[in-house]
Design a protein around this motif. Structure first.
Motif, PDB file in Angstrom:
ATOM      1  N   VAL A 302       0.841  -1.194   0.000  1.00 37.93           N
ATOM      2  CA  VAL A 302       0.000   0.000   0.000  1.00 37.93           C
ATOM      3  C   VAL A 302       0.876   1.245   0.000  1.00 37.93           C
ATOM      4  N   SER A 303       0.372   2.299  -0.624  1.00 33.40           N
ATOM      5  CA  SER A 303       1.016   3.615  -0.605  1.00 33.40           C
ATOM      6  C   SER A 303       0.162   4.560   0.233  1.00 33.40           C
ATOM      7  N   ILE A 304       0.810   5.342   1.065  1.00 36.34           N
ATOM      8  CA  ILE A 304       0.113   6.230   1.999  1.00 36.34           C
ATOM      9  C   ILE A 304       0.387   7.676   1.595  1.00 36.34           C
ATOM     10  N   PHE A 305      -0.676   8.413   1.369  1.00 34.84           N
ATOM     11  CA  PHE A 305      -0.585   9.826   0.995  1.00 34.84           C
ATOM     12  C   PHE A 305      -1.277  10.668   2.070  1.00 34.84           C
ATOM     13  N   ILE A 306      -0.710  11.802   2.389  1.00 31.38           N
ATOM     14  CA  ILE A 306      -1.364  12.785   3.259  1.00 31.38           C
ATOM     15  C   ILE A 306      -1.381  14.109   2.511  1.00 31.38           C
ATOM     16  N   ASN A 312       4.705   7.246   2.378  1.00 36.14           N
ATOM     17  CA  ASN A 312       5.243   5.927   2.700  1.00 36.14           C
ATOM     18  C   ASN A 312       4.663   4.892   1.747  1.00 36.14           C
ATOM     19  N   THR A 313       5.463   3.910   1.379  1.00 32.67           N
ATOM     20  CA  THR A 313       4.984   2.729   0.658  1.00 32.67           C
ATOM     21  C   THR A 313       5.430   1.504   1.445  1.00 32.67           C
ATOM     22  N   PRO A 343      -3.630   1.061  -3.200  1.00 32.89           N
ATOM     23  CA  PRO A 343      -2.806  -0.074  -3.598  1.00 32.89           C
ATOM     24  C   PRO A 343      -1.625   0.437  -4.417  1.00 32.89           C
ATOM     25  N   ALA A 344      -0.426  -0.026  -4.078  1.00 36.83           N
ATOM     26  CA  ALA A 344       0.747   0.410  -4.827  1.00 36.83           C
ATOM     27  C   ALA A 344       0.709  -0.163  -6.241  1.00 36.83           C
ATOM     28  N   GLY A 346       1.097  -2.251  -9.324  1.00 35.52           N
ATOM     29  CA  GLY A 346       1.338  -3.678  -9.490  1.00 35.52           C
ATOM     30  C   GLY A 346       0.643  -4.558  -8.485  1.00 35.52           C
ATOM     31  N   THR A 347       0.024  -3.965  -7.470  1.00 35.08           N
ATOM     32  CA  THR A 347      -0.688  -4.742  -6.457  1.00 35.08           C
ATOM     33  C   THR A 347      -2.084  -5.107  -6.956  1.00 35.08           C
ATOM     34  N   THR A 348      -2.464  -6.348  -6.768  1.00 39.97           N
ATOM     35  CA  THR A 348      -3.764  -6.808  -7.266  1.00 39.97           C
ATOM     36  C   THR A 348      -4.806  -6.933  -6.167  1.00 39.97           C
ATOM     37  N   SER A 349      -4.420  -6.678  -4.927  1.00 36.88           N
ATOM     38  CA  SER A 349      -5.360  -6.775  -3.807  1.00 36.88           C
ATOM     39  C   SER A 349      -5.786  -5.386  -3.361  1.00 36.88           C
ATOM     40  N   PRO A 350      -7.012  -5.234  -2.882  1.00 37.15           N
ATOM     41  CA  PRO A 350      -7.499  -3.913  -2.452  1.00 37.15           C
ATOM     42  C   PRO A 350      -6.727  -3.384  -1.245  1.00 37.15           C
ATOM     43  N   ALA A 351      -6.717  -2.078  -1.103  1.00 36.18           N
ATOM     44  CA  ALA A 351      -6.134  -1.444   0.076  1.00 36.18           C
ATOM     45  C   ALA A 351      -7.018  -1.716   1.287  1.00 36.18           C
ATOM     46  N   LEU A 352      -6.405  -1.811   2.457  1.00 35.65           N
ATOM     47  CA  LEU A 352      -7.170  -1.960   3.691  1.00 35.65           C
ATOM     48  C   LEU A 352      -6.493  -1.167   4.792  1.00 35.65           C
ATOM     49  N   LEU A 353      -7.225  -0.965   5.868  1.00 37.89           N
ATOM     50  CA  LEU A 353      -6.706  -0.242   7.024  1.00 37.89           C
ATOM     51  C   LEU A 353      -7.431  -0.745   8.257  1.00 37.89           C
ATOM     52  N   ASN A 354      -6.649  -1.150   9.265  1.00 33.87           N
ATOM     53  CA  ASN A 354      -7.242  -1.686  10.494  1.00 33.87           C
ATOM     54  C   ASN A 354      -7.535  -0.611  11.534  1.00 33.87           C
TER      55      ASN A 354
END
Length: 398
Positions: A302-306, A312-313, A343-344, A346-354
């Motif tokens: 995952v890539s994190i944007f603010i 961060n990736t 999702p970064a 090339g990633t095939t799975s959805p982004a998630l956050l706990n």
């Protein structure tokens, strides 16, 4: 005569040295849960936490009880301060340690005036100061800080009147020691003021507090489902937390998450800050794919944007391991920051956050931390040596 004089000097120096040793070996409470205004101690049925009365921590103010019912027993009482401009609790905390300190406020129309007050909350001799604006709402208001104690053996928490017709009050006061490596980007020149702490993917039926075996730092994790995203929860609840990720998040928090609907969608979350001017912020994001039930999948990234800026990736580890991403400093202007988890490439799975924790960062370096020292914690050997010197000069002049 000389023998008597020498004996008096020796006894004086022994007494002073004993006082220095006693005051230097200062202990303190690691965990305080204070039910302000209560007349008897109690035990919380959900968390099994013992709440004590506030009599031994403050000598001013008046005990009050709400006439309206509340599902939080500790919020049924409060201590109000109709007299004096500044009234302070003195908490016996361990010197030079890291603490979570939280003050709770629930007006509940205790005075039948329908006039919820506004006042200031001040901690640690003015190092931390925040305005408290109460309301007629049913939910209590909390102000929480992560801070280092000074060399003093007493940590003061003060309620300050800011308007003539407003009476400050407080419902609960908590202090919990936390390990120094928790919130690792902190240093002793900064304190953290909580903006948001959310347990994603669960509804209001999930508690926001847990017992100390699950949540050793006494944090409140607000449960939240976010419209537009999938909520998922691993169907196991373990009563004792064994997680070893950074900041020790409870297992029960890591077992739920929100997830984007597909791998081409991002999770976008607005984070509201109480201060609309520029602030420095500390973001912490918690990830664990166990909540997504994809036991056999490859790890995802995952890539994190603010505010649109890539911060961060992170490649998330496989099942059974969590990942914690701490980001500091983050400059926030205008009172709101948009957090995006994507999702970064090339990633095939959805982004998630706990879960997330977000803090405003307060600079306390401008306040000399040693200036709060009192006899017993900063007496030191230097004054003792000078006293010894003057006693000996007095003796030989006789």
């Amino acid at each position: 005569m000389e023998n008597w004089t020498m004996m008096i000097l020796v006894l004086l120096l022994v007494a002073l040295l004993h006082s220095f040793q006693v005051y230097s070996d200062v202990s303190g409470e690691s965990w305080l849960s204070i039910d302000c205004g209560a007349t008897t101690a109690s035990v919380d049925a959900l968390t099994l936490r013992a709440w004590e009365t506030d009599d031994k921590f403050i000598a001013t103010g008046e005990n009050k009880r709400l006439s309206t019912p509340t599902n939080l027993p500790q919020m049924a009482t409060l201590r109000s301060f109709p007299n004096g401009s500044k009234n302070c609790y003195n908490l016996p905390l361990k010197p030079q340690s890291k603490y979570l300190v939280r003050a709770g406020f629930h007006y509940g129309n205790y005075d039948n005036l329908q006039n919820p007050p506004t006042f200031d909350l001040q901690l640690q001799s003015g190092n931390l100061n925040v305005n408290v604006t109460t309301s007629l709402d049913f939910d209590p208001i909390y102000h929480e800080f992560i801070t280092f104690t000074t060399e003093r053996s007493v940590f003061d928490v003060c309620l300050i009147r800011t308007q003539e017709n407003q009476v400050p009050f407080i419902s609960t006061l908590e202090a919990t020691i936390i390990d120094r490596e928790v919130y690792r980007l902190m240093n002793t020149n900064m304190a953290l003021s909580l903006v948001s702490r959310i347990n994603y993917g669960v509804g209001q039926s999930v508690p926001d507090r847990f017992n100390e075996f699950v949540e050793k730092y006494n944090r409140i994790w607000k449960p939240q489902e976010v419209p537009g995203y999938l909520s998922s929860q691993f169907g196991v609840s373990i009563p004792i937390s064994y997680t070893v990720e950074e900041n020790n998040p409870p297992d029960v928090v890591m077992y739920s998450a929100i997830e984007a609907n597909n791998a081409s969608e991002s999770i976008v979350l607005p984070i509201d800050f109480p201060d609309e001017t520029q602030v420095s912020a500390y973001f912490i994001l918690y990830f664990d794919i166990i909540a997504a039930y994809r036991i056999l999948e490859d790890t995802r990234t995952v890539s994190i944007f603010i505010e649109g800026q890539l911060m961060n990736t992170t490649r998330l580890p496989g099942i059974g391991r969590g990942e914690v991403v701490s980001i500091y400093p983050v400059k926030v202007t205008g009172g709101t920051a948009n957090l995006t988890v994507s999702p970064a490439e090339g990633t095939t799975s959805p982004a998630l956050l706990n879960a997330i924790e977000v803090f405003s960062v307060i600079d306390v370096s401008k306040v000399a931390r040693s200036s709060d020292s009192v006899l017993g914690t900063s007496f030191g050997l230097v004054p003792f040596a000078w006293l010894f010197y003057y006693c000996m000069v007095w003796y030989y002049r006789m």
